[in-house]
Scaffold this motif. Sequence first.
Motif, mmCIF file in Angstrom:
data_model
loop_
_atom_site.group_PDB
_atom_site.id
_atom_site.type_symbol
_atom_site.label_atom_id
_atom_site.label_comp_id
_atom_site.label_asym_id
_atom_site.label_seq_id
_atom_site.Cartn_x
_atom_site.Cartn_y
_atom_site.Cartn_z
ATOM 1 N N ALA A 129 -4.401 -41.916 -49.479
ATOM 2 C CA ALA A 129 -3.650 -41.414 -50.633
ATOM 3 C C ALA A 129 -3.485 -39.912 -50.454
ATOM 4 O O ALA A 129 -4.204 -39.281 -49.681
ATOM 5 N N VAL A 130 -2.532 -39.363 -51.191
ATOM 6 C CA VAL A 130 -2.325 -37.919 -51.226
ATOM 7 C C VAL A 130 -1.887 -37.575 -52.641
ATOM 8 O O VAL A 130 -1.285 -38.404 -53.331
ATOM 9 N N ASP A 131 -2.269 -36.370 -53.104
ATOM 10 C CA ASP A 131 -1.829 -36.013 -54.449
ATOM 11 C C ASP A 131 -0.727 -34.968 -54.391
ATOM 12 O O ASP A 131 -0.360 -34.480 -53.323
ATOM 13 N N ARG A 132 -0.196 -34.647 -55.547
ATOM 14 C CA ARG A 132 0.988 -33.793 -55.619
ATOM 15 C C ARG A 132 0.709 -32.339 -55.264
ATOM 16 O O ARG A 132 1.639 -31.553 -55.118
ATOM 17 N N THR A 133 -0.575 -31.984 -55.081
ATOM 18 C CA THR A 133 -0.905 -30.634 -54.605
ATOM 19 C C THR A 133 -1.170 -30.621 -53.098
ATOM 20 O O THR A 133 -1.475 -29.585 -52.537
ATOM 21 N N GLY A 134 -1.091 -31.799 -52.460
ATOM 22 C CA GLY A 134 -1.313 -31.889 -51.020
ATOM 23 C C GLY A 134 -2.713 -32.304 -50.618
ATOM 24 O O GLY A 134 -3.009 -32.394 -49.424
ATOM 25 N N VAL A 135 -3.595 -32.561 -51.575
ATOM 26 C CA VAL A 135 -4.935 -33.053 -51.240
ATOM 27 C C VAL A 135 -4.781 -34.450 -50.655
ATOM 28 O O VAL A 135 -4.105 -35.300 -51.217
ATOM 29 N N ARG A 136 -5.411 -34.660 -49.506
ATOM 30 C CA ARG A 136 -5.302 -35.917 -48.767
ATOM 31 C C ARG A 136 -6.650 -36.630 -48.793
ATOM 32 O O ARG A 136 -7.683 -36.010 -48.565
ATOM 33 N N LEU A 137 -6.607 -37.931 -49.064
ATOM 34 C CA LEU A 137 -7.816 -38.746 -48.992
ATOM 35 C C LEU A 137 -7.745 -39.559 -47.709
ATOM 36 O O LEU A 137 -6.858 -40.396 -47.548
ATOM 37 N N GLY A 138 -8.669 -39.268 -46.795
ATOM 38 C CA GLY A 138 -8.745 -40.025 -45.553
ATOM 39 C C GLY A 138 -9.861 -41.050 -45.643
ATOM 40 O O GLY A 138 -10.294 -41.436 -46.728
ATOM 41 N N ARG A 139 -10.348 -41.445 -44.482
ATOM 42 C CA ARG A 139 -11.403 -42.473 -44.461
ATOM 43 C C ARG A 139 -12.804 -41.885 -44.546
ATOM 44 O O ARG A 139 -13.786 -42.613 -44.537
ATOM 45 N N GLY A 140 -12.911 -40.563 -44.577
ATOM 46 C CA GLY A 140 -14.201 -39.940 -44.827
ATOM 47 C C GLY A 140 -14.898 -39.382 -43.615
ATOM 48 O O GLY A 140 -15.987 -38.822 -43.728
ATOM 49 N N GLY A 141 -14.280 -39.480 -42.442
ATOM 50 C CA GLY A 141 -14.929 -38.971 -41.241
ATOM 51 C C GLY A 141 -14.725 -37.479 -41.011
ATOM 52 O O GLY A 141 -15.445 -36.869 -40.225
ATOM 53 N N GLY A 142 -13.737 -36.893 -41.663
ATOM 54 C CA GLY A 142 -13.488 -35.462 -41.521
ATOM 55 C C GLY A 142 -12.685 -35.062 -40.300
ATOM 56 O O GLY A 142 -12.436 -33.878 -40.081
ATOM 57 N N SER A 143 -12.260 -36.042 -39.476
ATOM 58 C CA SER A 143 -11.525 -35.714 -38.245
ATOM 59 C C SER A 143 -10.257 -34.917 -38.545
ATOM 60 O O SER A 143 -9.975 -33.909 -37.899
ATOM 61 N N TYR A 144 -9.491 -35.358 -39.523
ATOM 62 C CA TYR A 144 -8.217 -34.697 -39.791
ATOM 63 C C TYR A 144 -8.377 -33.399 -40.564
ATOM 64 O O TYR A 144 -7.502 -32.534 -40.510
ATOM 65 N N ASP A 145 -9.489 -33.196 -41.287
ATOM 66 C CA ASP A 145 -9.729 -31.885 -41.875
ATOM 67 C C ASP A 145 -9.920 -30.857 -40.762
ATOM 68 O O ASP A 145 -9.423 -29.734 -40.845
ATOM 69 N N ARG A 146 -10.596 -31.238 -39.687
ATOM 70 C CA ARG A 146 -10.756 -30.339 -38.535
ATOM 71 C C ARG A 146 -9.415 -30.077 -37.866
ATOM 72 O O ARG A 146 -9.097 -28.953 -37.488
ATOM 73 N N VAL A 147 -8.624 -31.138 -37.701
ATOM 74 C CA VAL A 147 -7.302 -31.007 -37.082
ATOM 75 C C VAL A 147 -6.432 -30.057 -37.897
ATOM 76 O O VAL A 147 -5.827 -29.121 -37.361
ATOM 77 N N LEU A 148 -6.350 -30.290 -39.205
ATOM 78 C CA LEU A 148 -5.469 -29.494 -40.050
ATOM 79 C C LEU A 148 -5.900 -28.030 -40.118
ATOM 80 O O LEU A 148 -5.063 -27.148 -40.334
ATOM 81 N N ALA A 149 -7.182 -27.767 -39.890
ATOM 82 C CA ALA A 149 -7.657 -26.373 -39.858
ATOM 83 C C ALA A 149 -7.086 -25.616 -38.657
ATOM 84 O O ALA A 149 -7.038 -24.387 -38.669
ATOM 85 N N ARG A 150 -6.632 -26.328 -37.632
ATOM 86 C CA ARG A 150 -6.098 -25.692 -36.423
ATOM 87 C C ARG A 150 -4.572 -25.539 -36.461
ATOM 88 O O ARG A 150 -3.982 -25.042 -35.514
ATOM 89 N N VAL A 151 -3.961 -26.007 -37.546
ATOM 90 C CA VAL A 151 -2.501 -26.022 -37.643
ATOM 91 C C VAL A 151 -2.041 -24.848 -38.505
ATOM 92 O O VAL A 151 -2.605 -24.595 -39.570
ATOM 93 N N SER A 152 -1.011 -24.151 -38.059
ATOM 94 C CA SER A 152 -0.461 -23.034 -38.818
ATOM 95 C C SER A 152 0.033 -23.509 -40.185
ATOM 96 O O SER A 152 0.613 -24.602 -40.293
ATOM 97 N N PRO A 153 -0.144 -22.701 -41.224
ATOM 98 C CA PRO A 153 0.366 -23.075 -42.548
ATOM 99 C C PRO A 153 1.888 -23.245 -42.563
ATOM 100 O O PRO A 153 2.429 -23.887 -43.466
ATOM 101 N N ALA A 154 2.586 -22.685 -41.567
ATOM 102 C CA ALA A 154 4.048 -22.800 -41.510
ATOM 103 C C ALA A 154 4.498 -24.160 -40.973
ATOM 104 O O ALA A 154 5.663 -24.530 -41.115
ATOM 105 N N VAL A 155 3.591 -24.907 -40.336
ATOM 106 C CA VAL A 155 3.940 -26.196 -39.733
ATOM 107 C C VAL A 155 4.002 -27.274 -40.815
ATOM 108 O O VAL A 155 3.152 -27.324 -41.710
ATOM 109 N N LEU A 156 5.006 -28.134 -40.720
ATOM 110 C CA LEU A 156 5.123 -29.246 -41.660
ATOM 111 C C LEU A 156 4.064 -30.292 -41.323
ATOM 112 O O LEU A 156 4.057 -30.855 -40.227
ATOM 113 N N THR A 157 3.157 -30.533 -42.261
ATOM 114 C CA THR A 157 2.129 -31.562 -42.123
ATOM 115 C C THR A 157 2.446 -32.649 -43.145
ATOM 116 O O THR A 157 2.639 -32.362 -44.331
ATOM 117 N N VAL A 158 2.521 -33.899 -42.670
ATOM 118 C CA VAL A 158 2.996 -34.991 -43.512
ATOM 119 C C VAL A 158 2.010 -36.155 -43.477
ATOM 120 O O VAL A 158 1.665 -36.659 -42.398
#
Length: 196
Positions: A129-158
């Motif tokens: 799930a994702v909310d209207r502020t961009g908070v994403r609910l994953g499966r709880g492993g934290g893999s994509y939180d690490r990934v998204l920390a390496r991505v520029s804020p200017a990049v479109l993340t979907v």
Amino acid sequence: MHDIGSKPALRAELLANRAELSVDVRSAAGRSIRDALLGVPELEMAGTVAAYASIGSEPETHGLLFALWKRGTYVILPRLLPDGDLDWASYEGPDSLVPGPFGLLEPTERARGVDAIASADVVLVPALAVDRTGVRLGRGGGSYDRVLARVSPAVLTVALVYEGELLDALPVEPHDRRVRAAVTPDSGLHLLGDAN
């Protein structure tokens, strides 16, 4: 209305809802998401797209990966590392995927390192799930939180989600990384938070 205080309960509810979806519904959702994303200007212009190979009840991404690859986009997919972080390698068509840990499908090409994500022009991520502020609910492993920390804020993340998984609010913790957009089968791309 969901109780936004309990991530484990919300995950269980969302996974149970997805488990009830037929293969036909998941395939149709994947086609709709593919068609919506292929028309997004950022994806049309992207030299490199980071994506993932869907498994189980996730919205189907295999048609999207193939379409991006066929039109000449350089597509990188994750490989799960023992510490839960994600390495990246190029997608070279459907035959370039092999089974990995936890039933994941991973590319057979040479690993490019965890920082390869920083070269992506668009990043597509799985979500329950994702909310209207961009908070994403994953499966709880934290893999994509690490990934998204390496991505520029200017990049479109979907985040790719089904109808009903774009929620008004989700529980958020300090380590959670937001996405800039979500795509759903029926209503296409939604810009979230400050991207609105």
